[in-house]
Write an enzyme that holds these catalytic residues in place. Sequence first.
Site, PDB file in Angstrom:
ATOM      1  N   CYS A  24     -18.493  -1.219 -13.346  1.00 20.69           N
ATOM      2  CA  CYS A  24     -17.564  -2.254 -12.896  1.00 20.69           C
ATOM      3  C   CYS A  24     -16.347  -1.630 -12.225  1.00 20.69           C
ATOM      4  CB  CYS A  24     -17.075  -3.102 -14.074  1.00 20.69           C
ATOM      5  SG  CYS A  24     -18.359  -3.907 -15.042  1.00 20.69           S
ATOM      6  N   ASP A  53      12.271   9.696  17.864  1.00 20.47           N
ATOM      7  CA  ASP A  53      12.032   8.373  18.426  1.00 20.47           C
ATOM      8  C   ASP A  53      13.334   7.585  18.486  1.00 20.47           C
ATOM      9  OD1 ASP A  53       9.804   6.161  18.959  1.00 20.47           O
ATOM     10  OD2 ASP A  53      11.297   5.277  17.607  1.00 20.47           O
TER      11      ASP A  53
END
Length: 490
Positions: free
Chosen positions: A34, A440
């Site tokens: 599971c 940037d």
Amino acid sequence: MHTDAERCLRAVQSKDARFDGWFYTAVLTTGIYCRPSCPVVAPKPQNMVFHPSAAACQQAGFRACKRCRPDTTPGSPEWNHRADVVARAMRLIADGTVDRDGVPGLAARLGYSTRQIERQLLTELGAGPLALARAQRAQTARLLIETTELPMAEIAFAAGFASVRTFNDTVREVYALTPTDLRTSTTPKRPPSGTPGTLALRLPFRAPLNPDNLFGHLAATAVPGVEEWRAGAYRRTLRLPYGHGITSLTPHPGHIACRLTLTDLRDLPVAISRCRRMLDLDADPAAIDDQLRTDPLLAPLIDKAPGRRVPRTADEAEFAVRAVLGQQVSTAAARTHAARLVQAHGERVDDPEGGLTHLFPSTTALASVDPESLAMPATRRRTLTTLIAHLASGAVSLGVDSDWQETRTRLLSLPGFGPWTADVIAMRALGDPDAFLPTDLGIRRAARDLGLPSTPAALTARAASWRPWRAYAVQYLWATDNHPINFLPT
């Protein structure tokens, strides 16, 4: 994580979905495995053992739980934020390399011997490359069985099985049902595809997921003919190993709705893998945000809109070309340059549902482009043609198996490549979660407004505490700007 039994046990007892895909719980008394968040009553601790992969569970003789469907969990985030050989191997297996080229092909791509690759995967994942690829084939088969009316023989070969018998045996072993029984048991749940030849499926992810910058970025930078935003979905063409395809991706609160139209169904697992990678769906946002939240100046951004992903790409070489086209020009200008290349050199495709017309040109096609036909400054033209030549020859290789630092070094050696271009390729094409863009302009402006250092050197020093998630910090910093890339299109 599967070796920390106490931690795994706590996750299972609290049914914590954040750990789905990190490990799997095998139950000795029932013979099933599971996901940690399985809704059934947790077994007694002495009846549980933990495995690092679904393939390891299957190899140990456990069957997938019919209730929680552990084979449909998001992938382990380990394989997307690591650069070692095991992580690179897992990315290649997800991209179908073992099915196409076998284990020798996988080893050759990584520069190791077959024995070395098998040993390292077995040590860390409890299963070798063949078992891992087999688990992926089983999941693809289940998906086709449940979502299409295709004959079983076609599904077997589309999922990558060598024979119908192997397909039947694998499905029975993994799911404890025959393929026909599996289809019968899920027929009422089968979603309508709408268009013949189109598959409709759901892509799971770990919550939270903020779709704004993710889909906003992809839509705002979309190249006409290759990408579009239509009716609440990001759509694009895909160049795939056996043919081509069109994907449509729509964000929903608990999943991403994915519609795939493929010319060859053998490309299904690769197409799904590339869509997941493009949307960064296997990330662990809780771990990422917790780390970034330790910086008091970033914490308000994260608390306001947690779960930002890094918008990536479906084609690494394509993104590199587009990164060069976008050097020192606006987003609109970069789209225009890319659209011209697409119209002149891209392969045409048919899209009955929208406005997609082409695949982005391959590096082979771009290698024959006359440089004088490129409407851009001579220096950027030289940068672009040099990059294309290196990509076409293999001197620079961009792919899921790329060594991030080595590739960045090679890119920086090319004319016209500075840190910004190399790092944006590392972040969005190669998937380096720690790629950073201190030069940037948008990042520097956001840093200044937040009270962070705004010079590249000082900002890089401050960002040391954000590692290894600096690419995600970039998304939060970019999101402070009123730019279309930061908003979900209407």
